[in-house]
Design a protein around this motif. Structure first.
Motif, PDB file in Angstrom:
ATOM      1  N   THR A  27       0.641  -1.284  -0.061  1.00 13.99           N
ATOM      2  CA  THR A  27      -0.206   0.015   0.003  1.00 13.99           C
ATOM      3  C   THR A  27       0.762   1.317  -0.038  1.00 13.99           C
ATOM      4  OG1 THR A  27      -0.063  -0.156   2.431  1.00 13.99           O
ATOM      5  CG2 THR A  27      -2.043  -1.179   1.034  1.00 13.99           C
ATOM      6  N   ASP A  28       2.048   1.200   0.451  1.00  8.01           N
ATOM      7  CA  ASP A  28       2.868   2.383   0.441  1.00  8.01           C
ATOM      8  C   ASP A  28       3.702   2.466  -0.674  1.00  8.01           C
ATOM      9  OD1 ASP A  28       4.711   0.120   0.785  1.00  8.01           O
ATOM     10  OD2 ASP A  28       5.684   1.311   2.648  1.00  8.01           O
ATOM     11  N   THR A  66      -6.207  -2.097   5.772  1.00 11.43           N
ATOM     12  CA  THR A  66      -5.066  -1.676   5.259  1.00 11.43           C
ATOM     13  C   THR A  66      -4.371  -2.038   4.057  1.00 11.43           C
ATOM     14  OG1 THR A  66      -3.519  -2.960   6.756  1.00 11.43           O
ATOM     15  CG2 THR A  66      -4.407  -1.041   7.716  1.00 11.43           C
ATOM     16  N   GLY A  67      -4.692  -3.235   3.513  1.00  7.45           N
ATOM     17  CA  GLY A  67      -4.115  -3.948   2.404  1.00  7.45           C
ATOM     18  C   GLY A  67      -2.786  -4.420   2.469  1.00  7.45           C
ATOM     19  N   TRP A  68      -1.972  -4.422   3.746  1.00  6.51           N
ATOM     20  CA  TRP A  68      -0.879  -4.739   3.807  1.00  6.51           C
ATOM     21  C   TRP A  68      -0.792  -6.163   3.955  1.00  6.51           C
ATOM     22  CZ3 TRP A  68       3.526  -1.996   4.239  1.00  6.51           C
ATOM     23  CH2 TRP A  68       3.565  -0.569   4.145  1.00  6.51           C
ATOM     24  N   LEU A  69       0.509  -6.774   3.718  1.00  4.16           N
ATOM     25  CA  LEU A  69       0.599  -8.510   3.909  1.00  4.16           C
ATOM     26  C   LEU A  69       1.135  -8.790   5.161  1.00  4.16           C
ATOM     27  CD1 LEU A  69       2.389  -9.740   0.253  1.00  4.16           C
ATOM     28  CD2 LEU A  69       0.062 -10.086   1.089  1.00  4.16           C
ATOM     29  N   VAL A  70       0.238  -9.442   5.682  1.00  6.68           N
ATOM     30  CA  VAL A  70       0.672  -9.800   7.066  1.00  6.68           C
ATOM     31  C   VAL A  70       1.011 -11.387   7.211  1.00  6.68           C
ATOM     32  CG1 VAL A  70      -0.122  -7.882   8.185  1.00  6.68           C
ATOM     33  CG2 VAL A  70      -1.599  -9.856   7.911  1.00  6.68           C
ATOM     34  N   ALA A  76      -6.386 -16.228  10.264  1.00  7.87           N
ATOM     35  CA  ALA A  76      -6.532 -15.050  10.466  1.00  7.87           C
ATOM     36  C   ALA A  76      -5.442 -14.186  10.106  1.00  7.87           C
ATOM     37  CB  ALA A  76      -7.436 -14.597  11.665  1.00  7.87           C
ATOM     38  N   PRO A  77      -5.439 -12.983   9.934  1.00 11.20           N
ATOM     39  CA  PRO A  77      -4.157 -12.098   9.753  1.00 11.20           C
ATOM     40  C   PRO A  77      -3.795 -11.796  11.077  1.00 11.20           C
ATOM     41  CG  PRO A  77      -6.087 -10.908   8.454  1.00 11.20           C
ATOM     42  CD  PRO A  77      -6.659 -12.426   9.259  1.00 11.20           C
ATOM     43  N   SER A  78      -2.509 -11.592  11.383  1.00 11.50           N
ATOM     44  CA  SER A  78      -1.735 -11.391  12.521  1.00 11.50           C
ATOM     45  C   SER A  78      -1.479 -10.069  12.360  1.00 11.50           C
ATOM     46  CB  SER A  78      -0.656 -12.453  12.702  1.00 11.50           C
ATOM     47  OG  SER A  78       0.548 -11.945  12.000  1.00 11.50           O
ATOM     48  N   GLN A  79      -0.810  -9.495  13.524  1.00 13.62           N
ATOM     49  CA  GLN A  79      -0.469  -8.019  13.390  1.00 13.62           C
ATOM     50  C   GLN A  79       1.220  -7.832  13.068  1.00 13.62           C
ATOM     51  OE1 GLN A  79      -0.735  -9.863  16.108  1.00 13.62           O
ATOM     52  NE2 GLN A  79       0.987  -9.474  17.909  1.00 13.62           N
ATOM     53  N   TYR A  80       1.849  -8.978  12.590  1.00 13.15           N
ATOM     54  CA  TYR A  80       3.176  -8.950  11.917  1.00 13.15           C
ATOM     55  C   TYR A  80       3.032  -9.062  10.552  1.00 13.15           C
ATOM     56  CZ  TYR A  80       3.783 -10.980  16.582  1.00 13.15           C
ATOM     57  OH  TYR A  80       3.696 -11.241  17.884  1.00 13.15           O
ATOM     58  N   ARG A  81       3.591  -7.803   9.991  1.00 14.17           N
ATOM     59  CA  ARG A  81       3.919  -7.514   8.632  1.00 14.17           C
ATOM     60  C   ARG A  81       4.940  -8.041   7.891  1.00 14.17           C
ATOM     61  NH1 ARG A  81       2.466  -0.795   8.366  1.00 14.17           N
ATOM     62  NH2 ARG A  81       0.318  -1.149   8.965  1.00 14.17           N
TER      63      ARG A  81
END
Length: 87
Positions: free
Chosen positions: A31-32, A63-67, A77-82
């Motif tokens: 996303t950035d 957010t669309g980040w890969l985690v 499920a998605p974690s908080q670790y990018r």
């Protein structure tokens, strides 16, 4: 003769499968605007992204980040670790 033909047909189905690919390198734009390298595996019906160590990657909703994925109940499920921020 018909029996032999039927057996050959049945066993030939055991070796047929979809277009299964494993560890195909791809580049994903985050996303950035930065690019991340990861791997894709699967076929046309079930596929996923993962890193070089085999850890599954998911898009973080919102957010669309890969985690990295984590276990959650019966699934993942998605974690908080990018991707790229943790070892």
């Amino acid at each position: 003769m018909r029996f032999l033909f039927a057996v050959l047909i049945v066993f030939s189905f055991a070796f047929l499968h979809g277009a299964y690919l494993r560890d195909v390198p791809i580049t994903v734009t985050l996303t950035d605007g930065t690019e991340a390298k990861c791997l894709a595996s699967g076929d046309e019906y079930y596929h996923w992204l993962h890193d070089e160590n085999g850890f599954t990657l998911l898009r973080e909703p919102g957010t669309g980040w890969l985690v990295y994925a984590r276990y959650s109940g019966d699934g993942i499920a998605p974690s908080q670790y990018r991707l790229g921020e943790v070892d």
